[in-house]
Structure formats: C-alpha cells, structure tokens
Design a protein around this motif. Structure first.
Motif, PDB file in Angstrom:
ATOM      1  N   PHE A   1       0.831  -1.201   0.000  1.00  0.00           N
ATOM      2  CA  PHE A   1       0.000   0.000   0.000  1.00  0.00           C
ATOM      3  C   PHE A   1       0.871   1.259   0.000  1.00  0.00           C
ATOM      4  O   PHE A   1       2.066   1.191   0.298  1.00  0.00           O
ATOM      5  N   SER A   2       0.288   2.398  -0.330  1.00  0.00           N
ATOM      6  CA  SER A   2       1.047   3.646  -0.411  1.00  0.00           C
ATOM      7  C   SER A   2       1.675   4.016   0.926  1.00  0.00           C
ATOM      8  O   SER A   2       2.668   4.740   0.974  1.00  0.00           O
ATOM      9  N   SER A   3       1.124   3.487   2.016  1.00  0.00           N
ATOM     10  CA  SER A   3       1.696   3.727   3.350  1.00  0.00           C
ATOM     11  C   SER A   3       2.969   2.919   3.561  1.00  0.00           C
ATOM     12  O   SER A   3       3.691   3.140   4.528  1.00  0.00           O
ATOM     13  N   GLY A   4       3.221   1.953   2.663  1.00  0.00           N
ATOM     14  CA  GLY A   4       4.363   1.065   2.806  1.00  0.00           C
ATOM     15  C   GLY A   4       4.007  -0.260   3.465  1.00  0.00           C
ATOM     16  O   GLY A   4       4.811  -1.176   3.496  1.00  0.00           O
ATOM     17  N   ARG A   5       2.799  -0.365   3.995  1.00  0.00           N
ATOM     18  CA  ARG A   5       2.371  -1.610   4.634  1.00  0.00           C
ATOM     19  C   ARG A   5       2.160  -2.701   3.590  1.00  0.00           C
ATOM     20  O   ARG A   5       1.721  -2.436   2.473  1.00  0.00           O
ATOM     21  N   GLU A   6       2.461  -3.929   3.986  1.00  0.00           N
ATOM     22  CA  GLU A   6       2.253  -5.092   3.127  1.00  0.00           C
ATOM     23  C   GLU A   6       0.904  -5.709   3.460  1.00  0.00           C
ATOM     24  O   GLU A   6       0.485  -5.724   4.621  1.00  0.00           O
ATOM     25  N   GLY A   7       0.227  -6.229   2.447  1.00  0.00           N
ATOM     26  CA  GLY A   7      -1.049  -6.875   2.693  1.00  0.00           C
ATOM     27  C   GLY A   7      -1.620  -7.462   1.424  1.00  0.00           C
ATOM     28  O   GLY A   7      -0.887  -7.890   0.530  1.00  0.00           O
ATOM     29  N   TYR A   8      -2.950  -7.452   1.340  1.00  0.00           N
ATOM     30  CA  TYR A   8      -3.681  -8.027   0.210  1.00  0.00           C
ATOM     31  C   TYR A   8      -4.822  -7.090  -0.151  1.00  0.00           C
ATOM     32  O   TYR A   8      -5.390  -6.423   0.715  1.00  0.00           O
TER      33      TYR A   8
END
Length: 74
Positions: free
Chosen positions: A37-44
């Motif tokens: 995500f643009s925040s740098g967080r990883e996810g789905y």
C-alpha cells in the motif's frame, strides 16, 4: 511429516482468499493478490467484481494489511 511440521511450512501460494456470505447463504470467493500500500504496509487487496444479489448489483473492495510498523512508502 507431523501436523506441526506441515503447518510450519511456508504457503505455496501468495494469494489470500476472502469469502463473502450473503444473508441467503450464497457465497462469493474473492482472490486477494499481495499488495504494498502507499503507506508502505504489506497486505492483500482486490476490487470485487460486480455480482447480483436480490436483484441488485453489488461491488466493492477488500483490503487487509499487517498491523504494526509501517513499511517504506512506495
């Protein structure tokens, strides 16, 4: 191989799945590919394709991410 050994192995696929269960019990399985995500967080993340329920069209999106520290912004 024991059950504990099998559960400690890395998953074979990097895609997660979400199941949406409507009030009448109809289920829609949505594949969620990995995303940074643009925040740098990883996810789905996935856009939900349109589907009809009770003569109305629904759509949307699903986002899930790791809690905790943010990653580096993209």
């Amino acid at each position: 191989m024991s059950v504990a050994d099998a559960s400690s192995q890395k998953p074979k696929s990097k895609i997660a799945f979400a199941v949406i269960r409507m009030p009448d019990g109809t289920e829609h399985e949505i594949p969620l590919p990995p995303k940074t995500f643009s925040s740098g967080r990883e996810g789905y993340y996935a856009q939900i394709p349109g589907f009809v329920y009770n003569d109305e069209v629904y759509g949307g999106q699903i986002q899930i991410w790791k809690k905790g520290e943010k990653g580096e912004k993209a």
